[in-house]
Design a protein around this motif. Structure first.
Motif, PDB file in Angstrom:
ATOM      1  N   GLN A  28      34.932 -17.737   7.622  1.00 38.24           N
ATOM      2  CA  GLN A  28      33.711 -18.491   7.340  1.00 38.24           C
ATOM      3  C   GLN A  28      33.869 -19.935   7.792  1.00 38.24           C
ATOM      4  OE1 GLN A  28      31.315 -17.874   3.565  1.00 38.24           O
ATOM      5  NE2 GLN A  28      32.148 -19.901   3.127  1.00 38.24           N
ATOM      6  N   ILE A  29      32.789 -20.521   8.269  1.00 43.54           N
ATOM      7  CA  ILE A  29      32.755 -21.929   8.636  1.00 43.54           C
ATOM      8  C   ILE A  29      31.775 -22.628   7.706  1.00 43.54           C
ATOM      9  CG2 ILE A  29      32.266 -23.633  10.440  1.00 43.54           C
ATOM     10  CD1 ILE A  29      32.818 -21.433  12.497  1.00 43.54           C
ATOM     11  N   ASP A  30      32.243 -23.643   6.991  1.00 49.35           N
ATOM     12  CA  ASP A  30      31.383 -24.397   6.078  1.00 49.35           C
ATOM     13  C   ASP A  30      31.083 -25.761   6.684  1.00 49.35           C
ATOM     14  OD1 ASP A  30      31.725 -22.264   4.362  1.00 49.35           O
ATOM     15  OD2 ASP A  30      33.320 -23.239   3.208  1.00 49.35           O
ATOM     16  N   LEU A  76      28.614 -20.327   7.475  1.00 50.40           N
ATOM     17  CA  LEU A  76      28.430 -19.405   8.582  1.00 50.40           C
ATOM     18  C   LEU A  76      29.504 -18.333   8.577  1.00 50.40           C
ATOM     19  CD1 LEU A  76      27.736 -22.552   9.543  1.00 50.40           C
ATOM     20  CD2 LEU A  76      27.032 -21.367  11.602  1.00 50.40           C
ATOM     21  N   SER A  77      29.088 -17.091   8.483  1.00 49.88           N
ATOM     22  CA  SER A  77      30.021 -15.959   8.494  1.00 49.88           C
ATOM     23  C   SER A  77      29.836 -15.172   9.782  1.00 49.88           C
ATOM     24  CB  SER A  77      29.759 -15.043   7.286  1.00 49.88           C
ATOM     25  OG  SER A  77      29.901 -15.755   6.077  1.00 49.88           O
ATOM     26  N   PRO A  78      30.915 -14.948  10.538  1.00 45.83           N
ATOM     27  CA  PRO A  78      30.794 -14.225  11.810  1.00 45.83           C
ATOM     28  C   PRO A  78      30.365 -12.778  11.603  1.00 45.83           C
ATOM     29  CG  PRO A  78      33.094 -14.539  11.238  1.00 45.83           C
ATOM     30  CD  PRO A  78      32.307 -15.341  10.257  1.00 45.83           C
ATOM     31  N   LYS A  79      29.524 -12.307  12.509  1.00 42.58           N
ATOM     32  CA  LYS A  79      29.045 -10.923  12.443  1.00 42.58           C
ATOM     33  C   LYS A  79      29.925  -9.980  13.259  1.00 42.58           C
ATOM     34  CE  LYS A  79      24.169 -12.204  11.893  1.00 42.58           C
ATOM     35  NZ  LYS A  79      22.817 -12.113  12.494  1.00 42.58           N
ATOM     36  N   THR A  80      30.695 -10.526  14.197  1.00 46.44           N
ATOM     37  CA  THR A  80      31.507  -9.695  15.069  1.00 46.44           C
ATOM     38  C   THR A  80      32.936  -9.607  14.571  1.00 46.44           C
ATOM     39  OG1 THR A  80      32.137 -11.553  16.501  1.00 46.44           O
ATOM     40  CG2 THR A  80      30.102 -10.384  17.054  1.00 46.44           C
ATOM     41  N   ASP A 127      21.256 -37.335   5.427  1.00 47.88           N
ATOM     42  CA  ASP A 127      21.971 -37.556   6.687  1.00 47.88           C
ATOM     43  C   ASP A 127      21.895 -36.273   7.498  1.00 47.88           C
ATOM     44  OD1 ASP A 127      23.511 -38.503   8.740  1.00 47.88           O
ATOM     45  OD2 ASP A 127      25.241 -39.022   7.497  1.00 47.88           O
ATOM     46  N   VAL A 128      21.821 -36.417   8.825  1.00 50.77           N
ATOM     47  CA  VAL A 128      21.684 -35.228   9.673  1.00 50.77           C
ATOM     48  C   VAL A 128      22.978 -34.883  10.390  1.00 50.77           C
ATOM     49  CG1 VAL A 128      19.217 -35.608  10.032  1.00 50.77           C
ATOM     50  CG2 VAL A 128      20.853 -36.609  11.646  1.00 50.77           C
ATOM     51  N   ILE A 129      24.012 -35.665  10.136  1.00 55.37           N
ATOM     52  CA  ILE A 129      25.285 -35.452  10.815  1.00 55.37           C
ATOM     53  C   ILE A 129      26.301 -34.859   9.846  1.00 55.37           C
ATOM     54  CG2 ILE A 129      27.160 -36.517  12.132  1.00 55.37           C
ATOM     55  CD1 ILE A 129      24.489 -36.561  13.536  1.00 55.37           C
ATOM     56  N   VAL A 130      26.987 -33.837  10.296  1.00 58.61           N
ATOM     57  CA  VAL A 130      28.007 -33.207   9.474  1.00 58.61           C
ATOM     58  C   VAL A 130      29.092 -34.218   9.099  1.00 58.61           C
ATOM     59  CG1 VAL A 130      29.865 -31.515   9.500  1.00 58.61           C
ATOM     60  CG2 VAL A 130      27.645 -30.906  10.422  1.00 58.61           C
ATOM     61  N   SER A 131      29.490 -34.227   7.826  1.00 56.06           N
ATOM     62  CA  SER A 131      30.558 -35.133   7.398  1.00 56.06           C
ATOM     63  C   SER A 131      31.847 -34.387   7.084  1.00 56.06           C
ATOM     64  CB  SER A 131      30.129 -35.942   6.167  1.00 56.06           C
ATOM     65  OG  SER A 131      29.957 -35.086   5.056  1.00 56.06           O
ATOM     66  N   LEU A 132      31.746 -33.052   6.960  1.00 52.30           N
ATOM     67  CA  LEU A 132      32.940 -32.253   6.673  1.00 52.30           C
ATOM     68  C   LEU A 132      32.761 -30.856   7.244  1.00 52.30           C
ATOM     69  CD1 LEU A 132      34.857 -32.108   3.301  1.00 52.30           C
ATOM     70  CD2 LEU A 132      34.365 -30.018   4.542  1.00 52.30           C
ATOM     71  N   VAL A 133      33.791 -30.380   7.923  1.00 51.34           N
ATOM     72  CA  VAL A 133      33.809 -29.017   8.456  1.00 51.34           C
ATOM     73  C   VAL A 133      35.028 -28.310   7.880  1.00 51.34           C
ATOM     74  CG1 VAL A 133      34.047 -27.580  10.513  1.00 51.34           C
ATOM     75  CG2 VAL A 133      32.685 -29.662  10.620  1.00 51.34           C
ATOM     76  N   LYS A 134      34.818 -27.109   7.367  1.00 55.05           N
ATOM     77  CA  LYS A 134      35.924 -26.334   6.826  1.00 55.05           C
ATOM     78  C   LYS A 134      35.962 -24.977   7.510  1.00 55.05           C
ATOM     79  CE  LYS A 134      37.989 -24.674   2.494  1.00 55.05           C
ATOM     80  NZ  LYS A 134      37.763 -24.455   1.043  1.00 55.05           N
ATOM     81  N   LEU A 135      37.089 -24.688   8.155  1.00 54.87           N
ATOM     82  CA  LEU A 135      37.287 -23.413   8.838  1.00 54.87           C
ATOM     83  C   LEU A 135      38.180 -22.542   7.964  1.00 54.87           C
ATOM     84  CD1 LEU A 135      38.058 -24.874  12.389  1.00 54.87           C
ATOM     85  CD2 LEU A 135      35.873 -24.015  11.568  1.00 54.87           C
ATOM     86  N   ASN A 136      37.605 -21.493   7.407  1.00 59.11           N
ATOM     87  CA  ASN A 136      38.333 -20.607   6.500  1.00 59.11           C
ATOM     88  C   ASN A 136      38.858 -19.383   7.249  1.00 59.11           C
ATOM     89  OD1 ASN A 136      37.518 -21.880   3.741  1.00 59.11           O
ATOM     90  ND2 ASN A 136      35.603 -21.683   4.862  1.00 59.11           N
ATOM     91  N   GLU A 137      40.140 -19.110   7.092  1.00 57.55           N
ATOM     92  CA  GLU A 137      40.754 -17.970   7.761  1.00 57.55           C
ATOM     93  C   GLU A 137      40.850 -16.777   6.807  1.00 57.55           C
ATOM     94  OE1 GLU A 137      44.505 -19.247   9.372  1.00 57.55           O
ATOM     95  OE2 GLU A 137      43.676 -21.198   9.950  1.00 57.55           O
ATOM     96  N   PRO A 138      40.893 -15.559   7.332  1.00 61.21           N
ATOM     97  CA  PRO A 138      41.001 -14.360   6.471  1.00 61.21           C
ATOM     98  C   PRO A 138      42.232 -14.374   5.574  1.00 61.21           C
ATOM     99  CG  PRO A 138      40.387 -13.727   8.702  1.00 61.21           C
ATOM    100  CD  PRO A 138      40.736 -15.196   8.748  1.00 61.21           C
ATOM    101  N   ILE A 156      37.544 -18.047  20.299  1.00 65.22           N
ATOM    102  CA  ILE A 156      37.690 -18.922  19.146  1.00 65.22           C
ATOM    103  C   ILE A 156      37.369 -20.363  19.512  1.00 65.22           C
ATOM    104  CG2 ILE A 156      39.270 -19.807  17.410  1.00 65.22           C
ATOM    105  CD1 ILE A 156      38.384 -16.872  17.085  1.00 65.22           C
ATOM    106  N   PHE A 157      37.976 -20.868  20.592  1.00 66.13           N
ATOM    107  CA  PHE A 157      37.687 -22.223  21.042  1.00 66.13           C
ATOM    108  C   PHE A 157      36.204 -22.368  21.361  1.00 66.13           C
ATOM    109  CE2 PHE A 157      42.288 -22.768  21.948  1.00 66.13           C
ATOM    110  CZ  PHE A 157      42.462 -24.016  21.387  1.00 66.13           C
ATOM    111  N   GLU A 158      35.659 -21.364  22.008  1.00 65.70           N
ATOM    112  CA  GLU A 158      34.253 -21.406  22.407  1.00 65.70           C
ATOM    113  C   GLU A 158      33.344 -21.514  21.184  1.00 65.70           C
ATOM    114  OE1 GLU A 158      31.133 -18.807  25.142  1.00 65.70           O
ATOM    115  OE2 GLU A 158      32.813 -17.819  24.173  1.00 65.70           O
ATOM    116  N   LYS A 159      33.620 -20.713  20.146  1.00 65.36           N
ATOM    117  CA  LYS A 159      32.765 -20.711  18.970  1.00 65.36           C
ATOM    118  C   LYS A 159      32.912 -21.985  18.147  1.00 65.36           C
ATOM    119  CE  LYS A 159      30.831 -16.935  19.894  1.00 65.36           C
ATOM    120  NZ  LYS A 159      29.425 -16.966  20.380  1.00 65.36           N
ATOM    121  N   ILE A 160      34.142 -22.469  18.001  1.00 61.01           N
ATOM    122  CA  ILE A 160      34.351 -23.711  17.260  1.00 61.01           C
ATOM    123  C   ILE A 160      33.632 -24.852  17.966  1.00 61.01           C
ATOM    124  CG2 ILE A 160      36.067 -25.440  16.568  1.00 61.01           C
ATOM    125  CD1 ILE A 160      38.017 -23.136  16.110  1.00 61.01           C
ATOM    126  N   ASN A 161      33.770 -24.923  19.272  1.00 65.04           N
ATOM    127  CA  ASN A 161      33.085 -25.952  20.050  1.00 65.04           C
ATOM    128  C   ASN A 161      31.577 -25.830  19.889  1.00 65.04           C
ATOM    129  OD1 ASN A 161      32.748 -28.045  22.035  1.00 65.04           O
ATOM    130  ND2 ASN A 161      32.240 -26.452  23.507  1.00 65.04           N
TER     131      ASN A 161
END
Length: 209
Positions: free
Chosen positions: A164-166, A151-155, A173-184, A114-119
């Motif tokens: 899902q990660i939004d 982004l929806s994980p395949k595994t 702009d090319v830099i993300v301004s908002l990240v949303k981590l959605n849990e099941p 999880i840490f690896e993928k978020i990073n």
């Protein structure tokens, strides 16, 4: 008459909702990805403030924290929480260094998917490599203000924790301004970035925890 009024209101509301977020065309996706990949190559460092909102269904109000984030190519990342407590997470050399108000610990990122993928998602969003991740299915949308990559994980291993990660990119702009981590479960974490500074000098000591 009530049915007619309800139908009109429903159609109007549907039109408003669907006009807010639309799927990007194949051409738009290609142009968006090319722009991100090209412009991100010119970025060596990012400094930004952030506000994080943790939404839990059983709480009436989201848990709010804030701090600063520092990024330096190729993969140095420091999350420094300053309110309401001091807490920092540094990603470096495939390890995660945590400083919880003076109590320090180290986690092998390779052993924590999880840490690896978020990073990887955060680093990838500014390095231009996020679109090549084989473990995520990516769909693209747009509004008047943002381009959105979902982004929806395949595994199954990752989807147990992240549904899902939004990633929200402001138009022009090319830099993300908002990240949303959605849990099941329906809970989510939303991170809003503000006061971004690109390519400022950042000493390596910033990534010492």
């Amino acid at each position: 008459m009530r049915i007619k009024i309800f139908t009109i209101l429903f159609l109007a509301l549907t039109k408003i909702v669907f006009s807010q977020e639309q799927k990007m065309s194949v051409t738009e996706i290609a142009e968006f990805k090319a722009t991100i990949e090209k412009e991100s190559k010119t970025i060596n460092t990012i400094k930004t403030d952030f506000i994080q909102y943790k939404h839990l269904d059983f709480l009436s109000k989201d848990i709010e924290t804030s701090g600063k984030m520092s990024f330096k190519t190729p993969n140095l990342l420091n999350w420094q929480y300053t309110k309401p407590y001091n807490y920092s997470i540094v990603f470096k050399s495939n390890k995660i260094f945590i400083n919880d108000q003076g109590k320090k610990s180290i986690i092998d990122a390779g052993s924590s998917k999880i840490f690896e993928k978020i990073n990887k998602m955060i680093v990838g969003s500014v390095s231009g490599n996020m679109f090549d991740d084989k473990e995520f299915a990516i769909s693209y949308y747009k509004t008047k203000e943002f381009y959105i990559a979902k982004l929806s994980p395949k595994t199954k291993e990752i989807s147990k924790y992240i549904q899902q990660i939004d990633l929200y990119f402001p138009i022009n702009d090319v830099i993300v301004s908002l990240v949303k981590l959605n849990e099941p479960s329906g809970d989510f974490t939303k991170i809003v970035f503000k006061n971004k500074i690109l390519n400022a000098k950042i000493d390596d000591s910033v990534f010492s925890n």
